[in-house]
Write an enzyme that holds these catalytic residues in place. Structure first.
Site, PDB file in Angstrom:
ATOM      1  CB  CYS A 189     -14.743  55.666 100.936  1.00  0.00           C
ATOM      2  SG  CYS A 189     -14.140  54.216 101.632  1.00  0.00           S
ATOM      3  CG  HIS A 246     -14.490  49.370  98.577  1.00  0.00           C
ATOM      4  ND1 HIS A 246     -13.933  51.003  97.794  1.00  0.00           N
ATOM      5  CD2 HIS A 246     -15.688  49.898  99.430  1.00  0.00           C
ATOM      6  CE1 HIS A 246     -14.190  51.530  98.586  1.00  0.00           C
ATOM      7  NE2 HIS A 246     -14.733  51.276  99.751  1.00  0.00           N
TER       8      HIS A 246
END
Length: 374
Positions: A92, A326
């Site tokens: 991430c 996301h």
């Protein structure tokens, strides 16, 4: 003022974020990345006042098809076969890691402009397999370490930090409300490159009205589908120039830190503090924070460790990943695009500081401190 050797982000663009399986599901990683690379480069050429010869394209990506998406996307963007490309995987934090790699090359003495960013097509990501058996999650830690799946890790963190269901719901609702207000006011327009018929992030407001009615994802737990971000498809591109360029965001400091793999959601807190220490700054001096919201529990745990209030107006003022979505490898770069809009496009004065950060699977955090230059 920014230090004399600080590289400067002079352009920043992103796609709208499409929820996995929806509007952008038919696009491969290079089809997501190429349009924003081209748009960011066009913006930079206007700022620079002349055509730009790109030295390298570095993109973050977590689950792509291989073949070096950075290079494939550079070619797809029409930059020419002489422009190389690279791909970074720090999960991430990949989009931010790509930015730091590009900045390091400039700081090492090569002032040529670079494009950094991230891209993720969760919808077209290939299935991984070992001996013919498919699996979704690669290990983030070796045998002998607790290595939870990310949703489980967020629930564990909520228990560890005693984060209530109501507080998590309120945090997600706030993110959606801020994003909806920003969308209505047109604050996303200048940064977006409409793609695949999608003109804005499609998750905004989607679960907001249902938050308090959603069942927990684990028996007796507090985490719900509404307090977990939607996995998305999307890309972001940043044009990085040498010291003395501008207007833009100077890269004042950065940090990558580690934490317990069993509680990976807290990683951003340590990285932010380390980056601020490196810059010689305090929390109160930061005008804008963009901290990737993978889960409400994870976001709240980071805020608590930093001493920030849940409703701090500096934090994701136009909504965070809980509202926008996301796209793993792109989210760190999207956070910087958001800072660029909030600080540079909005006319913040020179010397204004911002922070972008993400917690990372496996127990890590990454953060960058930027400063407006004019």
């Amino acid at each position: 003022m920014a230090a004399n050797n600080d590289p400067v982000i002079i352009a920043a663009r992103r796609t709208p974020i499409g929820t996995r399986g929806r509007a952008l599901a038919h696009l491969r990683v290079e089809e997501l990345a190429a349009p924003v690379i081209r748009a960011a480069l066009n913006d930079a050429e206007v700022t620079h006042g002349a055509p730009i010869n790109v030295a390298d394209v570095i993109l973050g990506n977590c689950m792509g098809p291989g073949g070096n998406p950075g290079r494939v996307s550079a070619l797809a963007a029409g930059l020419g076969h002489e422009v190389p490309g690279a791909t970074v995987d720090r999960q991430c934090g990949s989009g931010l890691a790509a930015l730091l790699d590009a900045a390091a090359a400039i700081r090492a003495g090569d002032p040529r402009m670079r494009i950094a960013g991230g891209v993720e097509s969760a919808s077209t990501a290939p299935v991984r397999s070992i001996n013919g058996k498919g699996y979704d999650k690669a290990p983030f830690a070796p045998a002998g370490f607790i290595d939870p799946e990310m949703t489980r890790a967020a629930e564990d963190l909520a228990v560890h930090d005693q984060l209530s269901r109501s507080r998590q719901d309120e945090h997600a609702a706030r993110s959606h409300a801020r994003a909806r207000a920003a969308l209505t006011a047109g604050r996303f327009t200048a940064e977006l490159v409409p793609l695949g018929g999608l003109e804005h992030d499609d998750a905004i407001g989607g679960a907001e009205r249902l938050l308090t009615r959603l069942p927990p994802l684990f028996p007796g737990g507090t985490l719900t589908a509404g307090t977990a971000t939607r996995i998305g498809d999307g890309a972001a591109a940043l044009v990085l120039a040498g010291p003395g360029s501008g207007p833009g965001l100077g890269l004042r400091a950065s940090a990558v830190t580690g934490c317990d793999p069993a509680l990976p959601g807290i990683g951003a807190a340590g990285a932010i503090q380390a980056a601020l220490d490196s810059a010689g700054l305090e929390m109160k001096e930061i005008a804008a924070f963009e901290i990737v919201e993978a889960f409400a529990a994870q976001s709240l745990a980071v805020l608590d460790r930093l001493g920030l209030k849940d409703d701090d107006p500096r934090l994701s003022a136009d909504g965070g990943a809980l509202a926008l979505g996301h796209p793993w490898g792109a989210s760190g770069a999207i956070a910087v695009v958001r800072l660029f809009s909030r600080l540079v496009r909005s006319g913040a004065p020179a010397g204004t500081f911002g922070v972008a950060a993400a917690s990372i699977g496996g127990g890590m955090g990454i953060a960058v401190v930027v400063e407006v230059v004019r």
